[in-house]
Design an enzyme around this catalytic site. Structure first.
Site, mmCIF file in Angstrom:
data_model
loop_
_atom_site.group_PDB
_atom_site.id
_atom_site.type_symbol
_atom_site.label_atom_id
_atom_site.label_comp_id
_atom_site.label_asym_id
_atom_site.label_seq_id
_atom_site.Cartn_x
_atom_site.Cartn_y
_atom_site.Cartn_z
ATOM 1 N N ARG A 81 0.809 -1.239 0.000
ATOM 2 C CA ARG A 81 0.000 0.000 0.000
ATOM 3 C C ARG A 81 0.829 1.270 0.000
ATOM 4 N NH1 ARG A 81 -2.551 -3.444 3.328
ATOM 5 N NH2 ARG A 81 -4.456 -4.333 2.467
ATOM 6 N N LYS A 133 2.143 11.243 -11.913
ATOM 7 C CA LYS A 133 1.296 10.260 -12.604
ATOM 8 C C LYS A 133 2.109 8.996 -12.829
ATOM 9 C CE LYS A 133 -1.847 13.099 -15.362
ATOM 10 N NZ LYS A 133 -2.244 13.407 -16.747
ATOM 11 N N GLU A 139 8.584 18.361 -25.904
ATOM 12 C CA GLU A 139 7.863 18.762 -24.688
ATOM 13 C C GLU A 139 8.469 20.049 -24.109
ATOM 14 O OE1 GLU A 139 5.174 17.087 -23.891
ATOM 15 O OE2 GLU A 139 5.453 15.022 -24.589
ATOM 16 N N LYS A 170 6.205 22.662 -15.332
ATOM 17 C CA LYS A 170 5.279 21.559 -15.056
ATOM 18 C C LYS A 170 4.892 21.544 -13.583
ATOM 19 C CE LYS A 170 3.910 16.893 -15.811
ATOM 20 N NZ LYS A 170 4.132 15.586 -16.411
ATOM 21 N N GLU A 190 -5.654 17.114 -12.323
ATOM 22 C CA GLU A 190 -6.105 17.424 -13.680
ATOM 23 C C GLU A 190 -7.584 17.776 -13.764
ATOM 24 O OE1 GLU A 190 -4.047 15.356 -16.666
ATOM 25 O OE2 GLU A 190 -5.389 15.955 -18.256
ATOM 26 N N ARG A 195 -4.213 21.569 -15.843
ATOM 27 C CA ARG A 195 -3.175 20.595 -16.219
ATOM 28 C C ARG A 195 -3.347 20.134 -17.673
ATOM 29 N NH1 ARG A 195 -0.655 15.909 -12.234
ATOM 30 N NH2 ARG A 195 0.835 15.123 -13.735
ATOM 31 N N ASN A 232 -1.153 19.506 -22.571
ATOM 32 C CA ASN A 232 -1.383 18.608 -23.709
ATOM 33 C C ASN A 232 -1.445 19.336 -25.044
ATOM 34 O OD1 ASN A 232 -1.428 16.197 -22.280
ATOM 35 N ND2 ASN A 232 -3.542 16.523 -21.654
ATOM 36 N N HIS A 282 -1.175 17.374 -28.285
ATOM 37 C CA HIS A 282 -1.305 15.956 -27.969
ATOM 38 C C HIS A 282 -2.565 15.329 -28.580
ATOM 39 C CE1 HIS A 282 2.039 16.701 -25.349
ATOM 40 N NE2 HIS A 282 2.030 15.480 -24.859
ATOM 41 N N HIS A 325 -1.898 12.355 -30.679
ATOM 42 C CA HIS A 325 -2.433 11.049 -30.308
ATOM 43 C C HIS A 325 -3.065 10.372 -31.533
ATOM 44 C CE1 HIS A 325 -4.093 7.916 -27.906
ATOM 45 N NE2 HIS A 325 -5.345 8.292 -28.089
ATOM 46 N N HIS A 377 6.642 9.470 -29.355
ATOM 47 C CA HIS A 377 5.608 10.359 -28.821
ATOM 48 C C HIS A 377 5.908 11.832 -29.128
ATOM 49 C CE1 HIS A 377 2.675 12.013 -26.047
ATOM 50 N NE2 HIS A 377 3.635 12.660 -25.404
HETATM 51 N N1 LIG Z 1 3.748 10.076 -16.025
HETATM 52 C C1 LIG Z 1 3.642 11.079 -16.873
HETATM 53 O O1 LIG Z 1 3.220 12.181 -16.537
HETATM 54 C C2 LIG Z 1 4.122 10.858 -18.274
HETATM 55 C C3 LIG Z 1 4.348 11.959 -19.120
HETATM 56 C C4 LIG Z 1 4.875 11.729 -20.392
HETATM 57 C C5 LIG Z 1 5.153 10.418 -20.788
HETATM 58 N N2 LIG Z 1 4.903 9.368 -19.944
HETATM 59 C C6 LIG Z 1 5.188 7.990 -20.335
HETATM 60 O O2 LIG Z 1 6.577 7.885 -20.604
HETATM 61 C C7 LIG Z 1 6.788 6.860 -21.569
HETATM 62 C C8 LIG Z 1 7.723 7.410 -22.612
HETATM 63 O O3 LIG Z 1 8.937 7.738 -21.986
HETATM 64 P P1 LIG Z 1 10.317 7.802 -22.783
HETATM 65 O O4 LIG Z 1 10.127 8.653 -23.977
HETATM 66 O O5 LIG Z 1 11.352 8.122 -21.804
HETATM 67 O O6 LIG Z 1 10.455 6.306 -23.364
HETATM 68 P P2 LIG Z 1 11.235 5.011 -22.804
HETATM 69 O O7 LIG Z 1 11.152 4.882 -21.361
HETATM 70 O O8 LIG Z 1 10.709 3.853 -23.622
HETATM 71 O O9 LIG Z 1 12.750 5.299 -23.232
HETATM 72 C C9 LIG Z 1 13.079 5.415 -24.584
HETATM 73 C C10 LIG Z 1 14.229 4.461 -24.952
HETATM 74 O O10 LIG Z 1 15.453 4.997 -24.468
HETATM 75 C C11 LIG Z 1 16.141 4.013 -23.697
HETATM 76 N N3 LIG Z 1 16.941 4.744 -22.742
HETATM 77 C C12 LIG Z 1 16.543 5.353 -21.619
HETATM 78 N N4 LIG Z 1 17.529 6.077 -21.086
HETATM 79 C C13 LIG Z 1 18.597 5.910 -21.889
HETATM 80 C C14 LIG Z 1 19.915 6.413 -21.859
HETATM 81 N N5 LIG Z 1 20.297 7.302 -20.947
HETATM 82 N N6 LIG Z 1 20.776 6.024 -22.827
HETATM 83 C C15 LIG Z 1 20.363 5.162 -23.805
HETATM 84 N N7 LIG Z 1 19.126 4.690 -23.891
HETATM 85 C C16 LIG Z 1 18.246 5.058 -22.939
HETATM 86 C C17 LIG Z 1 15.051 3.155 -23.144
HETATM 87 O O11 LIG Z 1 15.532 1.919 -22.699
HETATM 88 C C18 LIG Z 1 14.111 3.073 -24.344
HETATM 89 O O12 LIG Z 1 14.595 2.134 -25.250
HETATM 90 C C19 LIG Z 1 5.428 6.483 -22.107
HETATM 91 O O13 LIG Z 1 5.056 5.248 -21.542
HETATM 92 C C20 LIG Z 1 4.503 7.573 -21.613
HETATM 93 O O14 LIG Z 1 3.191 7.127 -21.367
HETATM 94 C C21 LIG Z 1 4.401 9.570 -18.707
HETATM 95 ZN ZN LIG Z 2 3.624 14.317 -24.066
#
Ligand SMILES: NC(=O)c1ccc[n+]([C@@H]2O[C@H](COP(=O)([O-])OP(=O)(O)OC[C@H]3O[C@@H](n4cnc5c(N)ncnc54)[C@H](O)[C@@H]3O)[C@@H](O)[C@H]2O)c1
Ligand SMILES: [Zn+2]
Length: 461
Positions: A218, A240, A282, A324, A334, A338, A342, A345, A349, A362
């Site tokens: 928890r 999030k 972003e 942010k 949100e 918030r 987007n 987006h 999307h 993305h």
């Molecule tokens: N929680 C939130 O508010 C929020 C906001 C935006 C995105 N997200 C989420 O984040 C995810 C996307 O994140 P992302 O773009 O970081 O993608 P990701 O986590 O898939 O990373 C992208 C790639 O880079 C690699 N990688 C990471 N760090 C590295 C480094 N330093 N050197 C070499 N390779 C590296 C990873 O292994 C992966 O292959 C999605 O699932 C999305 O839904 C969440």
């Molecule tokens: Zn985004």
């Protein structure tokens, strides 16, 4: 914090996050020109000067309208930074972290930003509760940084032991089955409530580890070490967390705040170019929706960012996190504000869905989506041509797309946009730019013709 939409009265005090003497750009003095309506389907408009130097802003909701008073004598920090790093060309001491404080009452936490921070064990160790740590990472990041992180967690601290779980890399593994691997490891290792989970990786790892931390016994302590630009400027801030369901992205999750976020800009040196650019989309977004001065800084410093200059990155990450954090502090769950994060987006999307997940990153889809939102804003007469040109220019500098893939059709956009989360009473609400650079609205009140014209302008059929 109470949700803005539900509160009949709310007071917010804000202080500027920038120390103007060390900022690379001078900030304009505060302005009380703020307009925020909290009624459903009404526009929310914020000027970038909203979070102005040394001003506190009181919002009182009366009859669904928000009255705003700006008071320059009270200080309470919503998101603030100590020690501001000068971006290039001056050489600041990159070992001293820049700190952005995220102010969420008793869930407040610091974000440490800078080069070489993983070589400073005390930064992490002060946030480790208990004696047991579980590092959650993936098979791409583990060979690069796991040893360094375990060393930073345990060096000079024989009481703390660190274990790790290495997950498969990729968005397609952001699911319940992979989450179970984290719980398996935690339970097999007999971790108790006093343990700390550490997320080491991009947004996928951060979201999954955060959700695991929120639900294991928890809720256990949680630290984020984001290693992509996307995670450093966006997903690690705001609390999030979650995983995907076969029927949709991020449908299962929780709001859960970490003890701290540690961003070592050196980790960006191993990031593939496309991933780096995707995160910059972003960064550009924050400038467009609420921070014109930051946008101008980006226009001057994009070459340094593309060259992975650690000081330029430290500044870009700092401003992004502050922007942010300020939005999140105002609207953690949100209720409206918030949503302005987007920008681009909704169109983006549709590109991700229509073109197939995994084809475009993305941030690439968001970049094209921002161009479409900006185009529509100009058709509505809400912004002038110079903003359109500047958005194109900066995205090109960042090597990001400025149009959707040629295979996208008007129908593909419309079918995805019809089921967007921001549809209310059958009306699609969009984040659009309005007024001088740095101002946006979240609204369903726009001429439908402008949306149709934009879709036709960017699609062949
Ligand atoms: N929680 C939130 O508010 C929020 C906001 C935006 C995105 N997200 C989420 O984040 C995810 C996307 O994140 P992302 O773009 O970081 O993608 P990701 O986590 O898939 O990373 C992208 C790639 O880079 C690699 N990688 C990471 N760090 C590295 C480094 N330093 N050197 C070499 N390779 C590296 C990873 O292994 C992966 O292959 C999605 O699932 C999305 O839904 C969440
Ligand atoms: Zn985004």
């Amino acid at each position: 914090m109470a949700s803005a939409a539900n509160a009949s009265s709310l007071c917010l005090s804000l202080k500027s996050s920038i120390n103007s003497s060390s900022s690379p750009v001078s900030r304009s003095s505060g302005s009380s020109d703020v307009y925020l309506r909290l009624k459903n389907r009404s526009p929310i408009s914020l000027r970038s000067s909203f979070f102005s130097n040394s001003s506190s802003i009181e919002l009182n909701q009366v009859n669904n309208k928000c009255l705003v008073n700006v008071n320059r004598t009270q200080f309470k920090t919503s998101a603030s930074s100590t020690q501001v790093m000068e971006p290039s060309p001056s050489k600041a001491n990159s070992r001293v972290p820049t700190i952005v404080e995220v102010d969420l009452g008793n869930r407040s936490y610091p974000i440490y930003i800078g080069s070489g921070l993983l070589d400073q064990p005390e930064l992490l160790q002060r946030h480790v509760h208990g004696k047991r740590v579980l590092v959650v990472t993936n098979n791409t990041v583990a060979p690069l940084y796991l040893d360094k992180v375990v060393d930073a967690l345990t060096r000079g601290n024989p009481n703390v032991s660190a274990e790790s779980v290495i997950l498969p890399d990729g968005e397609k593994y952001k699911n319940m089955e992979t989450l179970m691997k984290v719980f398996d490891k935690a339970i097999e290792s007999r971790l108790d409530r006093r343990c700390t989970f550490v997320a080491l990786g991009g947004g996928v790892i951060g979201d999954m580890c955060g959700y695991a931390a929120a639900s294991f016994l928890r809720g256990v302590n949680f630290i984020q070490i984001p290693t992509t630009v996307m995670a450093q400027v966006d997903s690690s801030v705001g609390g999030k967390t979650g995983i995907n369901h076969p029927l949709g992205k991020n449908l299962i999750g929780a709001f859960y705040q970490p003890q701290c976020v540690l961003i070592d800009t050196d980790t960006l040196n191993t990031l593939p170019d496309r991933e780096l650019a995707s995160g910059l989309a972003e960064v550009i977004k924050y400038g467009l929706i609420r921070d014109a001065e930051f946008f101008r800084w980006q226009e001057n410093n994009m070459p340094a960012l593309m060259a992975r200059d650690p000081e330029a990155f430290t500044y870009a990450i700092k401003r992004s996190c502050e922007n942010k954090a300020e939005v999140v502090a105002l609207d953690e769950k949100e209720s409206g504000l918030r949503a302005t994060l987007n920008l681009g987006h909704t169109f983006g999307h549709a590109i991700e869905t229509g073109f197939g997940y995994g084809q475009w990153l993305h941030g690439e889809a968001v970049a094209a989506g921002m161009v479409m939102a900006v185009d529509m804003s100009r058709r509505l007469g809400w912004i002038d041509d110079s903003i359109v040109r500047r958005v194109h220019n900066i995205l090109e500098q960042a090597k990001l797309p400025t149009a959707p893939p040629v295979t996208m059709t008007v129908e593909m956009f419309k079918s995805v946009m019809a089921v967007d989360k921001k549809v209310a009473d059958g009306l699609l609400r969009l984040i659009l730019l309005k007024g001088p650079l740095g101002n946006c609205v979240f609204t369903g009140e726009y001429d439908r013709k402008a949306l149709d014209e934009t879709l036709r302008a960017f699609c062949k059929s």
